[in-house]
Motif scaffolding. Structure first.
Motif, PDB file in Angstrom:
ATOM      1  N   LEU A   1       7.765  36.787  -3.276  1.00 28.39           N
ATOM      2  CA  LEU A   1       7.909  36.394  -4.676  1.00 28.39           C
ATOM      3  C   LEU A   1       8.740  37.440  -5.392  1.00 28.39           C
ATOM      4  O   LEU A   1       8.385  38.618  -5.441  1.00 28.39           O
ATOM      5  CB  LEU A   1       6.529  36.255  -5.318  1.00 28.39           C
ATOM      6  N   ASN A   2       9.860  37.000  -5.970  1.00 27.02           N
ATOM      7  CA  ASN A   2      10.822  37.892  -6.598  1.00 27.02           C
ATOM      8  C   ASN A   2      10.778  37.754  -8.117  1.00 27.02           C
ATOM      9  O   ASN A   2      10.100  36.894  -8.679  1.00 27.02           O
ATOM     10  CB  ASN A   2      12.231  37.569  -6.086  1.00 27.02           C
ATOM     11  N   ASP A   3      11.560  38.596  -8.769  1.00 22.77           N
ATOM     12  CA  ASP A   3      11.778  38.490 -10.214  1.00 22.77           C
ATOM     13  C   ASP A   3      12.519  37.179 -10.484  1.00 22.77           C
ATOM     14  O   ASP A   3      13.619  36.951  -9.967  1.00 22.77           O
ATOM     15  CB  ASP A   3      12.607  39.684 -10.682  1.00 22.77           C
ATOM     16  N   ARG A   4      11.931  36.318 -11.314  1.00 28.10           N
ATOM     17  CA  ARG A   4      12.502  34.999 -11.587  1.00 28.10           C
ATOM     18  C   ARG A   4      13.223  34.949 -12.935  1.00 28.10           C
ATOM     19  O   ARG A   4      13.552  33.861 -13.429  1.00 28.10           O
ATOM     20  CB  ARG A   4      11.399  33.946 -11.569  1.00 28.10           C
ATOM     21  N   SER A   5      13.469  36.085 -13.538  1.00 31.41           N
ATOM     22  CA  SER A   5      13.989  36.124 -14.900  1.00 31.41           C
ATOM     23  C   SER A   5      15.262  35.317 -15.079  1.00 31.41           C
ATOM     24  O   SER A   5      15.480  34.708 -16.127  1.00 31.41           O
ATOM     25  CB  SER A   5      14.255  37.572 -15.322  1.00 31.41           C
ATOM     26  N   SER A   6      16.126  35.308 -14.096  1.00 35.94           N
ATOM     27  CA  SER A   6      17.427  34.649 -14.245  1.00 35.94           C
ATOM     28  C   SER A   6      17.401  33.174 -13.846  1.00 35.94           C
ATOM     29  O   SER A   6      18.421  32.488 -13.973  1.00 35.94           O
ATOM     30  CB  SER A   6      18.480  35.384 -13.411  1.00 35.94           C
ATOM     31  N   GLU A   7      16.293  32.682 -13.358  1.00 36.47           N
ATOM     32  CA  GLU A   7      16.233  31.275 -12.947  1.00 36.47           C
ATOM     33  C   GLU A   7      16.343  30.353 -14.159  1.00 36.47           C
ATOM     34  O   GLU A   7      15.929  30.703 -15.271  1.00 36.47           O
ATOM     35  CB  GLU A   7      14.922  31.004 -12.205  1.00 36.47           C
ATOM     36  N   PRO A   8      16.891  29.162 -13.983  1.00 34.92           N
ATOM     37  CA  PRO A   8      16.980  28.205 -15.100  1.00 34.92           C
ATOM     38  C   PRO A   8      15.593  27.861 -15.642  1.00 34.92           C
ATOM     39  O   PRO A   8      14.603  27.856 -14.902  1.00 34.92           O
ATOM     40  CB  PRO A   8      17.652  26.978 -14.466  1.00 34.92           C
ATOM     41  N   ASN A   9      15.546  27.580 -16.924  1.00 33.88           N
ATOM     42  CA  ASN A   9      14.284  27.183 -17.547  1.00 33.88           C
ATOM     43  C   ASN A   9      13.879  25.792 -17.066  1.00 33.88           C
ATOM     44  O   ASN A   9      14.718  24.923 -16.818  1.00 33.88           O
ATOM     45  CB  ASN A   9      14.417  27.171 -19.066  1.00 33.88           C
ATOM     46  N   ASN A  10      12.596  25.602 -16.987  1.00 29.98           N
ATOM     47  CA  ASN A  10      12.056  24.298 -16.600  1.00 29.98           C
ATOM     48  C   ASN A  10      11.227  23.734 -17.749  1.00 29.98           C
ATOM     49  O   ASN A  10      11.671  22.863 -18.495  1.00 29.98           O
ATOM     50  CB  ASN A  10      11.235  24.436 -15.321  1.00 29.98           C
ATOM     51  N   TYR A  11      10.034  24.270 -17.944  1.00 33.11           N
ATOM     52  CA  TYR A  11       9.144  23.741 -18.979  1.00 33.11           C
ATOM     53  C   TYR A  11       9.625  24.113 -20.387  1.00 33.11           C
ATOM     54  O   TYR A  11       9.380  23.367 -21.342  1.00 33.11           O
ATOM     55  CB  TYR A  11       7.723  24.248 -18.742  1.00 33.11           C
ATOM     56  N   SER A  12      10.333  25.244 -20.514  1.00 37.30           N
ATOM     57  CA  SER A  12      10.768  25.693 -21.835  1.00 37.30           C
ATOM     58  C   SER A  12      11.845  24.796 -22.437  1.00 37.30           C
ATOM     59  O   SER A  12      12.123  24.877 -23.633  1.00 37.30           O
ATOM     60  CB  SER A  12      11.301  27.126 -21.764  1.00 37.30           C
TER      61      SER A  12
END
Length: 752
Positions: free
Chosen positions: A220-231
């Protein structure tokens, strides 16, 4: 005798018919084997009449909870002899067909059929029923249960083929619990029974046998840059989604399956991974994990407008199962449990960021949230909590309500404790929320353990009047009868009222609401309670001050004093108690003297500004991320200006309220004798424990006497060191933040 015999025969026939109504077949996980009138595939329950007479099922009940029988009641429905009726456990009371307002949870919940008298007619205990299979009686109405290869909804089970299962319970463990990590974290899952399969998800959804099977270590990595989903999901009509990627945690949910059925307790863990995570938040962090459909689907999502104005819906039908983890400021996980969640509040339901009411209940595994959340309380177990949105704050500073409760907590008031937190929903940053107590029966029992637990709790609802939330209106109506003849000035009547009302609570409550200028008061935000069994006096809840600290010149007090109707809608019912009580001189003296002291002690500008600055310092490091997420307030400078508005209120409101008190009641300072021919006395409760600065001016405005008294008593004797010529003088007394001016005639003879 003949009539009695007919009755007995009729009773035996009816009872015999009723005793042959069965739960005949049940599908817990219907993915497509049978559809309802809407084309949906909810779980379903088949009822069978094994008797020779038709039976009207009106007021018969179905439930999935032995502690809440008859959760759903049949309408007027006749089941013919030898026939079958299907009830869809869809979770919503739709109009097509029979739709029970609950769902079934495989391996966890029974199905219980009750008669109109509340007794249990039949039941099915939890057992393994794989998806698109069913459990039923074979032959129809037989005592035992079997699992069928193919469901036979609405028809006989007699020709069904039995599915042999080797279901085995299992234990699931994880080698690394959730928490805060400054580098990627490796996670392994392990179960005990070979042949059983671990299924997991990383998006917050509840894993089932279609979810990925765990095969190797998860990284499990830092997900900060992943696209938003629920937001990016629209949570109200004018929703503005965040313009950049929000901070994200990884959500791991896992469960073991055996023969297509859940075989272990599920695991839910939240992993916050970022190289600066240990310094990112200095407040408690809350992770709320829910099946995405339960929060965000159009049909049943409680957080979206949906097909039913979803976020405006109330009640148990709109409660959703969640998993909640709460981490303290040191990163320790202090809460880790399943719970129920509903949208909370009134107007804030339509805001983009909403309040969540949290329910601990045995049906979710824990009957309470077992932690001492609030340092000002000695309570370490809560049945209800609220994650309060910041978007209801009229002053747009995010903490007005929290500030008001901190200010009044030492008054004789039933206030609400709270702490500031950062919330994540399904791993996505959801902004600042205030974790609060919930004022209800469990709140009263926790704060007043000697009470019976049986309460009258009444709410003042705009356009509706006074409505009971718990108990009934009988005691309140009796109280109103005392006020009906307008004889409260009579001391005997006042004594009667004083036995029915906690006068100290009444005074402090109304002082707080009036001083803080609650725009939503009194037609809203007024609730009172009493212990029914012990016939205790009425007390008031202090709550929801989002619309406080807003208008410096707000003049509730004058409305009560003059009985002038200044509202758009008739609210006499909301004002009658204090208005009538103020007609009694004894009460009025108590009220106004107490008001002056509260202004001086509780709401003194240095004290209030200190509280404001403390909250400002707490929130400031959190604001940039919150503003980016919600665009509320517009930017950090707007927020800082809003805080300056709070301070302006804190500085100006004491003088405004003192002026209103003087206009309504006159000065609390008494000077006697007046005229004076010698020493005279200044008397006031305002002098108690305060310095008093006394100045005397002659008729030309010249200062002729000045002295500070600091003995802290309620009386000051003035004997000027110089004799004053006879005439008119102005005496000004300043104590704390109160100043009073009085004219006085002095008849001293000139000493010269």
């Amino acid at each position: 005798m003949k009539r009695m015999l007919i009755y007995i025969i009729f009773f035996i026939v009816c009872n015999s018919a009723v005793s042959q109504i069965y739960i005949n077949e049940v599908s817990y996980t219907n993915r497509g084997s049978f559809t309802d009138g809407f084309g949906d595939t909810p779980d379903w329950i088949e009822i069978y009449n094994a008797g020779n007479e038709g039976v009207n099922l009106n007021r018969w009940g179905l439930s999935d909870n032995p502690d809440r029988l008859a959760k759903w009641l049949f309408p007027d429905t006749v089941i013919s002899p030898g026939s079958f009726i299907i009830v869809f456990a869809s979770g919503s009371d739709k109009s097509a067909g029979l739709q029970a307002d609950f769902k079934l949870k495989n391996m966890e919940e029974p199905v219980i059929l009750t008669k109109p008298d509340g007794t249990i007619a039949d039941s099915l205990n939890p057992l393994c029923i794989p998806a698109d299979k069913s459990a039923g009686r074979i032959p129809d109405g037989a005592p035992g249960w079997s699992v069928f290869m193919e469901p036979s909804a609405g028809g006989s089970n007699n020709n069904s083929q039995i599915l042999e299962l080797n279901f085995r319970r299992d234990i699931l463990s994880v080698d690394q619990e959730g928490g805060f990590f400054d580098s990627p974290v490796t996670v392994n899952l392990k179960n005990s029974i070979n042949g059983n399969i671990i299924h997991y998800t990383l998006d917050g959804s509840v894993p089932d046998d279609r979810s990925p099977a765990f095969a190797e270590t998860l990284i499990l990595n830092d997900r900060s840059s992943e696209p938003n989903n629920y937001s990016k999901i629209k949570t109200h009509a004018d929703y503005r989604k965040p313009e950049s990627s929000v901070f994200k945690a990884s959500i791991l949910r896992a469960v073991v399956y055996s023969e297509g059925c859940p075989a272990s307790q599920p695991i839910t863990e939240t992993y916050f991974v970022n190289e600066r995570i240990h310094t990112r938040y200095h407040v408690p962090v809350v992770s709320v994990v829910a099946d995405p459909d339960d929060f965000f689907s159009d049909e049943e999502g409680i957080y979206v407008p949906g097909n039913h104005n979803n976020y405006y819906q109330h009640g148990k039908n709109w409660e959703r199962r969640i998993h909640i983890e709460i981490y303290d400021t040191s990163g320790n996980k202090v809460i880790d449990q399943d719970a129920g969640a509903r949208i909370h509040g009134r107007g804030t339901r339509g805001a983009a960021q909403k309040s969540l009411r949290l329910y601990a209940d045995p049906e979710y595994g824990n009957e309470s949230f077992g932690y001492r959340f609030f340092s000002d309380r000695e309570i370490d177990s809560y049945k209800r909590l609220i994650l309060q949105t910041t978007q209801g704050d009229w002053s747009d500073n995010l903490f007005t309500d929290l500030l008001c409760h901190q200010l009044v907590k030492d008054l004789n008031i039933d206030y609400v404790s709270g702490i500031t937190t950062v919330v994540f929903i399904n791993g996505e940053y959801w902004g600042i929320h205030n974790l609060r107590e919930r004022q209800d029966e469990s709140y009263l029992k926790a704060h007043y353990p000697s009470t019976s637990g049986d309460y009258d709790i009444l709410d003042y609802a705009l356009y509706e009047g006074v409505v009971p939330e718990s108990g009934d209106m009988a005691a309140y109506n009796s109280l109103m009868e005392v006020f009906a003849d307008n004889n409260i000035p009579d001391d005997e009547k006042f004594e009667k009222v004083s036995s029915l009302i906690d006068v100290g609570s009444l005074i402090d409550y109304f002082i707080a609401e009036i001083y803080l200028g609650n725009v939503d008061f009194p037609g809203l935000n007024q609730s009172l309670w009493r212990d029914r069994e012990n016939n205790s006096p009425w007390r008031w809840f202090f709550f929801d001050c989002d619309a406080c600290f807003f208008r410096v010149n707000f003049a509730h007090l004058i409305e009560y004093y003059n009985e002038v109707e200044l509202f758009d809608n008739p609210n006499d019912w909301a004002m009658v108690i204090l208005s009538q009580m103020l007609k009694n001189r004894t009460f009025a003296d108590m009220f106004y003297q107490r008001f002056y002291r509260v202004i001086d002690e509780v709401f003194s500008p240095p004290r209030v500004i200190s509280k404001i600055d403390s909250l400002k310092d707490l929130y400031y490091p959190l604001m940039a991320e919150h503003i980016e997420r919600w665009h509320h307030p517009g930017d950090i400078n707007i927020w800082l200006n809003k805080i300056e508005n709070l301070k302006q209120f804190a500085v100006l409101r004491p003088a405004e309220m003192s002026s209103q008190l003087l206009n309504c009641y006159g000065s609390p300072v008494h000077i006697f004798p007046n005229p004076a021919t010698g020493p005279f006395i200044i008397e006031s409760d305002m002098l108690l424990n305060n310095e008093a600065d006394v100045k005397i001016y002659d008729s030309s405005g010249r200062l002729v006497y000045s002295k500070v008294f600091d003995d802290g008593s309620t009386q000051i004797q003035i004997d000027p060191e110089i004799r004053l010529t006879g005439g008119l003088y102005l005496i000004r007394i300043s104590t704390g933040y109160f100043t009073s001016s009085h004219t006085m005639i002095i008849n001293y003879e000139n000493n010269e």
